[in-house]
Write a protein that holds these residues in place. Sequence first.
Motif, PDB file in Angstrom:
ATOM      1  N   UNK A 205      -1.895   0.811  -4.156  1.00  0.00           N
ATOM      2  CA  UNK A 205      -1.078  -0.053  -4.200  1.00  0.00           C
ATOM      3  C   UNK A 205       0.005   0.149  -5.342  1.00  0.00           C
ATOM      4  N   UNK A 206       0.924  -0.790  -5.435  1.00  0.00           N
ATOM      5  CA  UNK A 206       1.969  -0.592  -6.347  1.00  0.00           C
ATOM      6  C   UNK A 206       1.218  -0.871  -7.617  1.00  0.00           C
ATOM      7  N   UNK A 207       2.286  -0.702  -8.769  1.00  0.00           N
ATOM      8  CA  UNK A 207       1.682  -0.843 -10.043  1.00  0.00           C
ATOM      9  C   UNK A 207       0.208  -0.087 -10.324  1.00  0.00           C
ATOM     10  N   UNK A 208       0.040   0.906  -9.785  1.00  0.00           N
ATOM     11  CA  UNK A 208      -1.090   1.572 -10.069  1.00  0.00           C
ATOM     12  C   UNK A 208      -2.660   0.881  -9.551  1.00  0.00           C
ATOM     13  N   UNK A 209      -2.415  -0.104  -8.888  1.00  0.00           N
ATOM     14  CA  UNK A 209      -3.514  -0.803  -8.342  1.00  0.00           C
ATOM     15  C   UNK A 209      -4.362  -0.322  -7.233  1.00  0.00           C
ATOM     16  N   UNK A 210      -5.721  -0.167  -7.493  1.00  0.00           N
ATOM     17  CA  UNK A 210      -6.653   0.573  -6.436  1.00  0.00           C
ATOM     18  C   UNK A 210      -7.468  -0.629  -6.049  1.00  0.00           C
TER      19      UNK A 210
ATOM     20  N   UNK B 261       0.850  -1.310   0.206  1.00  0.00           N
ATOM     21  CA  UNK B 261      -0.030   0.045   0.089  1.00  0.00           C
ATOM     22  C   UNK B 261       0.860   1.280  -0.144  1.00  0.00           C
ATOM     23  N   UNK B 262       0.518   2.109  -0.975  1.00  0.00           N
ATOM     24  CA  UNK B 262       1.412   3.506  -1.096  1.00  0.00           C
ATOM     25  C   UNK B 262       0.422   4.537  -0.592  1.00  0.00           C
ATOM     26  N   UNK B 263      -0.822   4.611  -0.534  1.00  0.00           N
ATOM     27  CA  UNK B 263      -1.650   5.625  -0.092  1.00  0.00           C
ATOM     28  C   UNK B 263      -3.058   5.088   0.464  1.00  0.00           C
ATOM     29  N   UNK B 264      -3.412   5.730   1.424  1.00  0.00           N
ATOM     30  CA  UNK B 264      -4.773   5.203   1.763  1.00  0.00           C
ATOM     31  C   UNK B 264      -5.694   6.205   1.927  1.00  0.00           C
ATOM     32  N   UNK B 265      -6.992   6.369   1.523  1.00  0.00           N
ATOM     33  CA  UNK B 265      -7.977   7.230   1.869  1.00  0.00           C
ATOM     34  C   UNK B 265      -9.092   6.908   2.441  1.00  0.00           C
ATOM     35  N   UNK B 266      -9.802   7.467   3.477  1.00  0.00           N
ATOM     36  CA  UNK B 266     -10.861   7.023   4.248  1.00  0.00           C
ATOM     37  C   UNK B 266     -11.882   8.268   4.561  1.00  0.00           C
ATOM     38  N   UNK B 267     -13.287   7.703   4.079  1.00  0.00           N
ATOM     39  CA  UNK B 267     -14.277   8.623   3.918  1.00  0.00           C
ATOM     40  C   UNK B 267     -15.369   8.171   4.376  1.00  0.00           C
ATOM     41  N   UNK B 268     -16.123   8.792   5.174  1.00  0.00           N
ATOM     42  CA  UNK B 268     -17.326   8.608   5.858  1.00  0.00           C
ATOM     43  C   UNK B 268     -18.477   9.087   4.972  1.00  0.00           C
TER      44      UNK B 268
END
Length: 430
Positions: A112-117, A92-99
């Motif tokens: 995640x890596x290799x532009x996987x979301x 994981x390179x970035x994590x977004x949390x939203x309510x």
Amino acid sequence: MKCVIPGTNARVFAKAIQSMAKIGSELFVEADDDGLSIRTVSATKSAFAMIRFEPNFFNDYNIESDTEDDFANKCKVSMKACIGVFKNMKQVELCKIHIDSAHSKLIVQLKCRLETIRTHSISILDFETLQAVYMTDNVPNVLSSSHKLFSEISNNFQMNEEEITLEAGADSLTVKNYVEGSHVDRKFMRSQLALKAEEFDKYRIDEETSITFCLREFRALLGFAESINIDLMVHFERAGRPVVFTLNNLHTFEANLVMSTLSPDDIEPCNQSIQNRSRNDMGKRICDTSEVTSLSEGTAFKRAKPNFSETSSVDEVLFNFPPRNESESVDIVRGNTQANIETQLSVPTVPKPRESTHADLENKESEGICVTFKDTEELNEVDSVPKSPTVVVRQKKARAVFKRCFEATFNPKNITGASQILAPNSDTED
């Protein structure tokens, strides 16, 4: 509420949720101006955990303060669902949390890596928050040390230990396992560890006391401290008052674990029962044995008869010893010769059966032994062994079907062309 967590901090956030999953089954999320807080409580309401991440922990942190919707910044979700989302965070390179209060969803997006979301949608159980009232400023007793020291303390106890006791003195600290008096038995192992005040980074004991708390929740917070390599602080007062474990990483996050302790009224009866049990174990080993006197003519040997009145009442209930009658002691009169002594002390052998004679019966009658006779018919009825049931041998089905195959019906002469010689025999070798 919307927040963005970088990859390194996202793994710390995942470790926090994994540690809190060992304490409670529900996760309370709340966002305010001070940061994002996640809380949980145990099923028995005896442990409360709170980890607050400050705004510096995030790359982007926004809360909806101007809206009239009070449900946009807090929610309650299932801990099991969160564990599935934050299970594997290595790539994981970035994590977004939203309510998403409109659809009652907590949206977690992992880049995640290799532009996987990966996008996860967690159902919100309720829009509520959880609070606990405690303080750590004015407590009389404070301990502080690295997580390695507390890990060594935890490793000295078995994994199935439920509670431990801290006995804090002016110059030393004693840690031992705690168990209720009714559960103590001989196989139970008592563990005790003594630590000096110099082994801690901070050791302040204004009131000497002894507290007992649960070990499982403490190990959950200790595992989180080991993963991020941070010191641990303990704040406590006396037995019956809560104990607070604190992890503080300056300007990043803060973790608190509040646990209840046993009251003194529950501890004293258990300790008395343990002492009484140890006294009973000492008295159980005492038994009376008859002394062996000199071997003279007419001396009587008696079996060693233990005195069961010295044993504890618990053993009598467990083993249910029957009362022994005085008639069970047998007196054996022997002579004073050396041969009789060797016969008495040698290993008994099984005598060979022989027929009773009339003289033997007269001797037995003179010694007061009653001899009874039974009819041969009664003896045969008792000693007779029933015969084994006869086995009915059934003919195998395959034998019956292929019966004609085993008959000698083949005759080569009946085959047409069997007498015709197509090729003569080859010459025999000389």
